[in-house]
Design a protein around this motif. Structure first.
Motif, PDB file in Angstrom:
ATOM      1  N   ILE A 119       0.832  -1.136   0.062  1.00  0.00           N
ATOM      2  CA  ILE A 119      -0.200   0.084   0.126  1.00  0.00           C
ATOM      3  C   ILE A 119       1.028   1.172   0.099  1.00  0.00           C
ATOM      4  CG2 ILE A 119      -1.591   1.504   1.375  1.00  0.00           C
ATOM      5  CD1 ILE A 119      -2.906  -1.527   2.115  1.00  0.00           C
ATOM      6  N   ASN A 148       1.030   3.974  -3.080  1.00  0.00           N
ATOM      7  CA  ASN A 148       0.757   5.283  -2.526  1.00  0.00           C
ATOM      8  C   ASN A 148       1.682   6.216  -3.122  1.00  0.00           C
ATOM      9  OD1 ASN A 148      -1.797   5.715  -1.565  1.00  0.00           O
ATOM     10  ND2 ASN A 148      -1.244   4.590   0.087  1.00  0.00           N
ATOM     11  N   LEU A 192       2.530   7.843  -8.870  1.00  0.00           N
ATOM     12  CA  LEU A 192       1.930   9.425  -9.344  1.00  0.00           C
ATOM     13  C   LEU A 192       0.509   9.020  -9.897  1.00  0.00           C
ATOM     14  CD1 LEU A 192       4.810  11.007 -10.615  1.00  0.00           C
ATOM     15  CD2 LEU A 192       3.632  11.565  -8.319  1.00  0.00           C
ATOM     16  N   TYR A 193       0.298   8.066 -10.499  1.00  0.00           N
ATOM     17  CA  TYR A 193      -1.100   7.774 -11.177  1.00  0.00           C
ATOM     18  C   TYR A 193      -0.968   8.553 -12.404  1.00  0.00           C
ATOM     19  CZ  TYR A 193      -6.145   6.659 -11.686  1.00  0.00           C
ATOM     20  OH  TYR A 193      -7.391   6.231 -11.999  1.00  0.00           O
ATOM     21  N   CYS A 194       0.172   8.364 -13.185  1.00  0.00           N
ATOM     22  CA  CYS A 194       0.381   9.208 -14.703  1.00  0.00           C
ATOM     23  C   CYS A 194      -1.013   9.023 -15.031  1.00  0.00           C
ATOM     24  CB  CYS A 194       1.596   8.654 -15.128  1.00  0.00           C
ATOM     25  SG  CYS A 194       2.937   9.028 -14.235  1.00  0.00           S
ATOM     26  N   TYR A 195      -1.171   9.858 -16.079  1.00  0.00           N
ATOM     27  CA  TYR A 195      -2.356   9.778 -17.164  1.00  0.00           C
ATOM     28  C   TYR A 195      -1.393   9.431 -18.379  1.00  0.00           C
ATOM     29  CZ  TYR A 195      -5.835  10.872 -20.581  1.00  0.00           C
ATOM     30  OH  TYR A 195      -6.830  10.770 -21.489  1.00  0.00           O
ATOM     31  N   ASP A 196      -2.111   8.349 -19.055  1.00  0.00           N
ATOM     32  CA  ASP A 196      -1.416   7.841 -20.548  1.00  0.00           C
ATOM     33  C   ASP A 196      -0.151   7.396 -20.269  1.00  0.00           C
ATOM     34  OD1 ASP A 196      -1.494   6.782 -23.061  1.00  0.00           O
ATOM     35  OD2 ASP A 196      -1.230   8.933 -23.719  1.00  0.00           O
ATOM     36  N   VAL A 235       8.223   7.431 -14.429  1.00  0.00           N
ATOM     37  CA  VAL A 235       8.804   8.606 -14.436  1.00  0.00           C
ATOM     38  C   VAL A 235       9.531   9.224 -13.436  1.00  0.00           C
ATOM     39  CG1 VAL A 235       6.556   9.552 -15.696  1.00  0.00           C
ATOM     40  CG2 VAL A 235       6.871   9.703 -13.220  1.00  0.00           C
ATOM     41  N   LEU A 275      13.046   9.657 -14.062  1.00  0.00           N
ATOM     42  CA  LEU A 275      13.512  11.071 -14.574  1.00  0.00           C
ATOM     43  C   LEU A 275      13.938  12.066 -13.273  1.00  0.00           C
ATOM     44  CD1 LEU A 275      11.501  11.614 -17.484  1.00  0.00           C
ATOM     45  CD2 LEU A 275      13.966  10.968 -17.506  1.00  0.00           C
ATOM     46  N   THR A 276      13.435  11.670 -12.171  1.00  0.00           N
ATOM     47  CA  THR A 276      13.302  12.724 -11.175  1.00  0.00           C
ATOM     48  C   THR A 276      14.481  12.482 -10.324  1.00  0.00           C
ATOM     49  OG1 THR A 276      11.640  11.493  -9.733  1.00  0.00           O
ATOM     50  CG2 THR A 276      10.811  13.259 -11.167  1.00  0.00           C
ATOM     51  N   CYS A 306       4.269  12.759 -16.917  1.00  0.00           N
ATOM     52  CA  CYS A 306       3.491  11.911 -16.102  1.00  0.00           C
ATOM     53  C   CYS A 306       1.768  12.417 -16.741  1.00  0.00           C
ATOM     54  CB  CYS A 306       3.341  12.406 -14.649  1.00  0.00           C
ATOM     55  SG  CYS A 306       3.065  13.625 -14.070  1.00  0.00           S
ATOM     56  N   LEU A 346      -0.144  14.602 -15.807  1.00  0.00           N
ATOM     57  CA  LEU A 346      -1.038  14.758 -14.545  1.00  0.00           C
ATOM     58  C   LEU A 346      -1.777  16.355 -15.043  1.00  0.00           C
ATOM     59  CD1 LEU A 346       0.551  13.117 -11.549  1.00  0.00           C
ATOM     60  CD2 LEU A 346      -1.534  12.472 -12.552  1.00  0.00           C
TER      61      LEU A 346
END
Lengths: 453, 439
Positions: free
Chosen positions: A30, A34, A37-41, A98, A101-102, B345, B347
């Protein structure tokens, strides 16, 4: 074999073949979910050959919707536990995260997928998919590896009667027999087989097509055929001494190890593995973990050209495998059994058609490495004699089955194919993708007015 | 050299960090241990009427895997006999003369009862009294705590009783469970209170157990509202603090409370007018040791800003509090994405697309999506910059030159002068004149 490595205490074997990556606990899963980041696409989804909607299944773990998480995974991939444990995630999903990249640690996608699927299994595989009404058509699938399982599962849910023919007594193909035990045990693969069987897919084990049932007969019985036969034997080294006792193909060796009867698998005290692909690393580390004193990997190019993934190379080095780069086997030495391997030093020249630099021998550089066992891991040949017995099938120069990449149809319209037999040997996840999409190719074809028989 | 010492309503302490009246300040053992760690003061857990607690009394709100983003409780005031508390308060103050020892009080609403407890409290040698008008559960049903704080008249009456006998500073602690916090604050002022502290906890139900349908926390099979605290309540506390701090009719020293977990939080309360801050939930989560970072972090920050004492910054942000009508309608910002920092990302894209103004385009470039702001359509709402996980990747850039400025109030004034009504058409004309198109 001249010198068989002494057997190890039972607990030593278990330690050596214990899982490299332990499962996540509920809390750690969990927490890790958490962190996503729940990236989009999301880039991870694009990097997965089966395009699992990764950020969505991870989000569902974070909310405690574990059943929904498993369903999201299965919607794209029918062998997700094997993929979670055997995929080279570093170069696929996790490599695309991602966070790379950070400068942060990428999300542990493989372990999260395993968490969701193992939870699903531990709950007794509750029904999450419903079959379409039976459509009266039948498809024969040859091979119960990842491609065959994926194709069978998908077709069955679409309403087809599916029979998978498997020559081995135990199904699962390379998922069952080809993955190093410290990555995955046989029982995991068999659970995935059970899942597919739960969709009323029949698996006829110990049934070899061409021997027990003729291809023509199969074409008569079914509306369409899917070939997921994988690859065959290691090609010969074509050097003297190859027939000596103590010389074995990597796949044959790994299959013995996968029996998990550790004591029954003999390894030499000193072992040479020819080739430096991912299978070579598996064979080398397994030999070492079975008690071999010294294991050498012999490769004619350098570490730069080596096909093995970096993390596999790192694992081998950690296991103390000795690499002989720019070294080519010339002859296996020994009178009654393997006593050594004579090698030549190589040098690198210009790049070949694949961009890899060619190597050529340095005259007079012969030297002998004393070994008791030689494992051939220079790739696998296609099952060319079987494949060429199938009518109207086209094979390419490498012996791979030629398919239309859109629907996986071969040049025999009623035969489709996927997995290693069309790509010459890729990952489980590629086979899973092929099988699933071939199923849709078959469905479309058989839905045509004149499709099928 | 930085001086952290403060004087809040005549109560002095070597630093602004006090323990709030709560479980961590329940006993001499705890308060003395806190002082050893460096806490500047304590507000002793409320003493007063005889009470008895239930066993299970806390509920935690976890968020995205983070424990105790919020905490609620149904614990009552001190359940230790009053004599024990008074003795320990006296002993503690004797041992720690340089720290602020404030005692929180709550008794039934009778003049003599209040007189008696105030006198007995003063006898301990403590530095001040805090009147607990905030406790939202258990005591309020008995006509105390929030039941007082919610009725300005009661608030004034009891404060007057206390002030009749008190020889030491009296701070009135307010409940946030009111519609206008300024009213009880003014009542306290009118009664002669020396200071205000806020906020007490917020009425709350922390959650429901989805397996049993029980409330959290669950006592036997029952639950009820409890007092909500912790990091999640900080924004509410800051707002209520500011409302009291800017009210000229109150004009009293304030001790700030509500979700303060570190020196940064504390500074925000001070910038909005608090002269001391009180901490509870963070200590309940991590213990007294957090004071080390609170003091050190605040000193380091002050040194980096050349600030030598907290007086210099107390209330420094209050002049910036205003109303919507005074905000400049022509102060225009738009989002700019630094493509070099973008991690793809997406977002920002989905937030803008689904929840804002559809002004970020997603274009495939070299195998990933490039997010680009269509600047002419960007309304500068800043949602994209808020969801972006990369620091400094999306910045809100001001694009007007500052030459034109018009607040809503000014605009209405202009309309009035030129005989215009507030209509969509007239508003559109104003927008059009300044290059603002809203469709």
């Amino acid at each position: 074999m001249k010198n068989i490595a002494p057997k190890l205490p039972v607990e030593e074997y278990e330690k050596n073949f214990a899982e490299l990556h332990p499962p996540l606990t509920s809390n750690s899963a969990i927490t890790e979910a958490n962190r996503c980041l729940y990236c989009y696409d999301s880039p991870c989804m694009k990097a997965c050959p089966t395009h699992i909607d990764i950020s969505t299944f991870i989000k569902k773990i974070s909310t405690g919707n574990l059943l929904g998480s498993a369903k999201t995974i299965y919607e794209s991939n029918w062998v997700p536990l094997t993929c979670a444990k055997a995929c080279p995630v570093e170069v696929l999903c996790e490599g695309a995260c991602v966070y790379n990249l950070t400068g942060e640690k990428p999300i542990e996608i493989g372990r999260l997928q395993r968490f969701a699927i193992e939870n699903y299994f531990s709950k007794g595989m509750p029904v999450i998919f419903h079959k379409s009404p039976v459509n009266g058509k039948s498809v024969g699938v040859i091979g119960s590896g990842p491609a065959g399982l994926a194709c069978g599962a998908e077709l069955s849910l679409l309403g087809y009667k599916v029979t998978i023919y498997e020559s081995n007594k135990i199904p699962g193909g390379l998922n069952t027999w080809g993955i190093a035990p410290y990555k995955m045990r046989r029982e995991d693969s068999l659970k995935e087989v059970e899942m597919v069987k739960s969709f009323c897919v029949e698996i006829k084990t110990g049934t070899m097509i061409g021997r027990d049932i003729k291809v023509a007969e199969l074409l008569n019985q079914h509306d369409a055929i899917f070939l997921g036969v994988g690859l065959g034997e290691s090609p010969p080294l074509s050097i003297p001494g190859e027939k000596l006792p103590g010389v074995i193909g990597a796949l044959e060796f790994i299959e013995k190890v996968k029996s998990e009867n550790w004591e029954d698998v003999h390894v030499g005290k000193r072992v040479a593995v020819i080739g430096a692909g991912n299978t070579s690393i598996d064979a080398a580390t397994e030999a070492k973990r079975l008690g071999a004193e010294q294991v050498f990997i012999i490769y004619r190019r350098s570490d730069v050209e080596m096909p093995a993934y970096k993390f596999e190379y790192d694992l081998a080095k950690k296991d103390g495998i000795v690499f002989h780069f720019l070294t080519s086997p010339k002859r296996i030495v020994g009178k009654y059994f393997v006593e050594g391997i004579e090698c030549l030093k190589m040098k690198l020249g210009a790049a070949d058609n694949y961009g890899r630099r060619r190597s050529s021998p340095i005259p007079g550089s012969e030297f002998i490495i004393p070994v008791d066992m030689v494992i051939k891991a220079i790739g696998q040949e296609t099952k060319s004699s079987f494949l060429s017995s199938i009518p109207n099938l086209t094979l390419d120069n490498e012996g791979c089955v030629v398919v239309n990449p859109k629907n996986f149809q071969t040049t025999n319209p009623r035969i489709f194919a996927g997995g290693d037999c069309i790509n010459g040997g890729k990952e489980v996840v590629n086979a899973a993708y092929d099988g699933k999409n071939a199923a849709h190719g078959i469905d479309k074809f058989l839905s045509l007015p004149y499709g099928g028989k | 050299m930085v001086d952290l010492s403060i004087n809040c309503a005549g109560i002095k302490s070597p630093n602004p960090f006090w323990l709030a009246s709560a479980p961590p300040s329940n006993s001499a053992y705890q308060n003395c241990k806190a002082f050893e760690h460096g806490w500047g003061g304590t507000v002793w857990k409320t003493i007063g009427e005889p009470v008895m607690n239930v066993f299970n009394r806390y509920g935690g709100l976890d968020y995205n895997g983070q424990k105790i983003f919020g905490l609620n409780n149904i614990e009552l005031i001190s359940d230790r006999p009053i004599e024990v508390n008074l003795r320990e308060i006296a002993e503690t103050k004797k041992l720690w003369p340089d720290r602020a020892v404030v005692v929180s009080l709550m008794v039934e609403s009778k003049r003599e009862t209040w007189h008696e407890i105030v006198k007995r409290t003063i006898d301990t040698g403590c530095d001040g009294i805090e009147l607990n008008y905030g406790c939202p559960h258990g005591m309020s049903e008995r006509g105390m705590g929030a039941a007082v704080g919610q009725v300005p008249e009661y608030c004034k009456m009891i404060t007057e009783w206390v002030k009749e006998v008190s020889t030491i500073p009296v701070i009135v602690k307010l409940t946030p469970n009111v519609s206008n916090i300024q009213l009880p604050a003014r009542a306290a002022k009118a009664a002669g209170a020396d200071g205000i502290s806020l906020i007490n906890t917020i009425n709350s139900i922390i959650g429901i157990n989805l397996d049993t349908f029980e409330l959290k926390p669950n006592v036997g099979s029952l639950g009820g509202h409890g007092g909500y605290a912790g990091p999640a309540v900080k924004p509410i506390a800051l707002h209520l603090l500011s409302q009291v701090a800017i009210d000229p009719e109150v004009n009293l020293p304030i001790s700030g409370i509500g979700g303060i977990s570190n020196w940064r939080d504390a500074l925000e309360f001070i910038l909005l007018g608090a002269s001391s801050v009180q901490v509870c939930t963070a200590v309940m989560h991590y213990g007294f040791r957090i004071i080390n970072d609170m003091i050190e972090g605040m000193i380091n920050w002050m040194e980096s800003k050349n600030i030598s004492s907290l007086d210099q910054i107390m209330g420094k942000s209050l002049p910036r509090i205003s109303d919507f009508g005074n905000f400049d309608l022509l102060n225009r910002t738009i989002a700019r994405i630094d493509q070099k920092k973008c991690i793809h990302c997406n977002l920002c894209y989905i937030a803008c697309e689904d929840a804002a103004h559809q002004c970020i385009d997603l274009t495939p470039v070299n195998g990933h999506n490039q997010t680009e702001v269509r600047e002419k359509d960007c309304v500068g709402c800043a949602l994209c910059s808020l969801v972006c996980p990369v620091e400094g990747c999306i910045s809100m850039v001001r694009i007007d030159d500052g030459s034109a400025s018009k607040t809503w109030n000014q605009l209405l004034e202009d309309f009035k002068k030129s005989g215009k009504k507030l209509t969509w058409e007239n508003l559109a004309e104003f927008q059009h004149k300044h290059g603002i198109e809203i469709d």
